[in-house]
Design an enzyme around this catalytic site. Structure first.
Site, PDB file in Angstrom:
ATOM      1  N   CYS A   1      52.453  37.429  36.229  1.00  0.00           N
ATOM      2  CA  CYS A   1      52.816  38.429  35.227  1.00  0.00           C
ATOM      3  C   CYS A   1      54.277  38.831  35.404  1.00  0.00           C
ATOM      4  CB  CYS A   1      51.922  39.655  35.382  1.00  0.00           C
ATOM      5  SG  CYS A   1      52.401  41.035  34.318  1.00  0.00           S
TER       6      CYS A   1
ATOM      7  N   HIS B   1      45.311  43.212  48.674  1.00  0.00           N
ATOM      8  CA  HIS B   1      45.279  42.766  47.281  1.00  0.00           C
ATOM      9  C   HIS B   1      46.251  41.603  47.098  1.00  0.00           C
ATOM     10  CE1 HIS B   1      45.835  42.882  42.899  1.00  0.00           C
ATOM     11  NE2 HIS B   1      44.706  43.569  42.832  1.00  0.00           N
TER      12      HIS B   1
ATOM     13  N   GLU C   1      48.222  40.675  44.766  1.00  0.00           N
ATOM     14  CA  GLU C   1      49.558  41.011  44.273  1.00  0.00           C
ATOM     15  C   GLU C   1      50.421  41.615  45.371  1.00  0.00           C
ATOM     16  OE1 GLU C   1      51.706  44.319  41.505  1.00  0.00           O
ATOM     17  OE2 GLU C   1      49.760  43.606  40.790  1.00  0.00           O
TER      18      GLU C   1
ATOM     19  N   THR D   1      51.413  46.879  40.729  1.00  0.00           N
ATOM     20  CA  THR D   1      51.590  47.336  39.346  1.00  0.00           C
ATOM     21  C   THR D   1      50.361  48.013  38.758  1.00  0.00           C
ATOM     22  OG1 THR D   1      50.939  45.152  38.493  1.00  0.00           O
ATOM     23  CG2 THR D   1      53.297  45.544  38.842  1.00  0.00           C
TER      24      THR D   1
ATOM     25  N   SER E   1      38.756  44.609  40.688  1.00  0.00           N
ATOM     26  CA  SER E   1      39.894  44.941  39.828  1.00  0.00           C
ATOM     27  C   SER E   1      40.438  46.317  40.175  1.00  0.00           C
ATOM     28  CB  SER E   1      39.467  44.906  38.356  1.00  0.00           C
ATOM     29  OG  SER E   1      40.442  45.499  37.528  1.00  0.00           O
TER      30      SER E   1
ATOM     31  N   ASN F   1      43.005  48.002  38.771  1.00  0.00           N
ATOM     32  CA  ASN F   1      43.303  48.875  37.633  1.00  0.00           C
ATOM     33  C   ASN F   1      42.026  49.450  37.029  1.00  0.00           C
ATOM     34  OD1 ASN F   1      42.800  47.485  34.730  1.00  0.00           O
ATOM     35  ND2 ASN F   1      43.331  45.894  36.194  1.00  0.00           N
TER      36      ASN F   1
ATOM     37  N   SER G   1      41.782  43.114  32.723  1.00  0.00           N
ATOM     38  CA  SER G   1      41.310  41.729  32.844  1.00  0.00           C
ATOM     39  C   SER G   1      39.990  41.496  32.121  1.00  0.00           C
ATOM     40  CB  SER G   1      41.148  41.359  34.326  1.00  0.00           C
ATOM     41  OG  SER G   1      42.385  41.413  35.001  1.00  0.00           O
TER      42      SER G   1
END
Length: 417
Positions: free
Chosen positions: A151, A179, A181, A244, A311, A313, A374
């Site tokens: 991303c 995580h 990311e 993020t 997930s 977020n 997602s």
């Protein structure tokens, strides 16, 4: 990375894969609800959908690139370093297409990533979360084709961390150190420390101001810090970055806390020599959180949050509902709505799968629904349709007695994270 085998954009095949993407992930029901002011009423059931939910453009780009890659390199072995996004349906579709996961064995069990399985003739997809610099180097040396779906918002954080590194600042990363990311982001910093929340940030700031037990500090943060991290040396100059998908408000509070701390420690005139910051929360994360804050102001009886159990977020969306005192349930699909009496969902605090009784009130009910970045529209639609089914409401709005088939029989489940 500069290589003839490295691809950061699509292959011009989006039109060719669009029909597949629409068939597998879109929903006419969701189009209808959006067109109707994000509200659907049938019988005595009202569903209020958040005004921003589901697939973000970064996820859409990553999934589309994976489908294009499958078409572009037909006949070649395709790999992906781990889940492309945190959604079980999407990842299962990739497996069905013959894309193999480097962190799974032949039977689908999770295993340490085995790059020895990759040959020069293979194609490796990097997920939306990105990949660590170590993994990138291994793949580059393999001389295989690399398709990078990272991303752009994640890449922006990497650029920020790189700037801190060049200025010899330690990156303070607000995120979850395990995580994908955050692992990728941290790999781009020589010196870093990951803080999970405001409480951990306060611990770090207390050490900056007052010192403390170095051994105890390292015992607590050891897994979340770079190798050789020294709090007495590496907390003199700090820059703020983030995963993020974290809660925007918490990231902002952490940034302000470190700013005040460095100002107290070194004085306002010297702040720029000891503190750097930049907003790296992605627009999509912010939009979904803002929409959730708006949704919980509505008169809701309960709220369903849809997304993969890993997930980040999605978890933060449920936190907003919990903080507001709303009954809320994090599920990954419609089959978790076992019956009008029972729902299986991920508990926010224990992080395990639990079963709750009497989750769906009798009589008229208003249900709020949102989904992580997602989650495909199709999954959201299936959940909404299941809610109407369990309330005995048909597409016309007519009500009637229905059976409540048990879609899942587990009374509980293993820890999910």
């Amino acid at each position: 990375m500069q290589s003839k085998n490295y691809f950061r954009k699509g292959f011009g095949l989006k039109a060719e894969v669009q029909d597949d993407l629409k068939a597998e992930y879109e929903s006419s029901l969701i189009h209808e609800i959006r067109a109707n002011g994000y509200t659907l009423r049938r019988g005595g059931v009202t569903v209020r959908l958040a005004e921003a939910f589901g697939f973000c453009w970064g996820v859409d780009k990553a999934v589309s690139m994976a489908y294009e890659t499958h078409r572009m390199f037909a006949g070649r072995q395709l790999w992906i370093t781990n889940e492309i996004i945190h959604n079980p349906l999407v990842n299962q579709h990739l497996r069905a297409m013959g894309i193999r996961f480097l962190d799974e064995d032949e039977s689908g069990r999770r295993v340490p990533k085995d790059f020895e399985r990759v040959s020069e003739k293979d194609v490796v997809i990097l997920p939306a979360f990105g990949a660590s610099t170590q993994e990138m180097q291994i793949l580059d040396e393999k001389n295989c084709v690399i398709v990078d779906t990272t991303c752009p918002w994640v890449s922006a954080v990497w650029n920020r961390v790189g700037k801190y590194d060049r200025a010899e600042f330690t990156s303070i990363i607000h995120g979850k150190y395990q995580h994908e990311e955050t692992v990728a982001t941290a790999s781009r910093a020589r010196r870093y420390l990951v803080v999970l929340n405001l409480e951990e940030a306060q611990q770090v700031c207390d050490y900056i101001l007052h010192g403390g037990d170095r051994r105890a500090f390292l015992a607590h943060f050891g897994m979340a810090a770079c190798e050789g991290f020294d709090p007495d040396r590496d907390l003199v100059r700090v820059g703020i970055a983030n995963q993020t998908t974290m809660l925007k408000g918490e990231t902002e509070r952490i940034g302000k806390l470190f700013e005040r701390t460095m100002m107290r420690r070194y004085g306002p005139a010297n702040l720029a020599d000891h503190f750097m910051s930049h907003d790296t929360i992605c627009d999509a994360t912010q939009e979904r959180q803002d929409a959730m804050f708006k949704l919980v102001e509505e008169p809701l009886d309960l709220l369903v949050v849809i997304g993969g159990y890993n997930s980040s977020n999605t978890t933060h969306l449920q936190e907003i509902a919990v903080e507001r005192g709303l009954p809320s349930f994090h599920i990954d699909g419609a089959d978790r709505l076992v019956s009008a009496q029972f729902i299986e969902h991920r508990d926010l605090h224990s992080k395990s799968l639990v079963r709750t009784k009497n989750w769906l009130p009798a009589g008229e009910v208003t249900v709020g629904v949102t989904a992580g970045a997602s989650t495909p529209d199709r999954v959201v639609a299936e959940v909404i349709a299941r809610i109407f089914e369990l309330k005995g409401v048909g597409e016309s709005g007519a009500t009637g007695a229905i059976s409540s088939p048990v879609l899942s029989s587990a009374e509980g489940g293993p820890s999910l994270s």
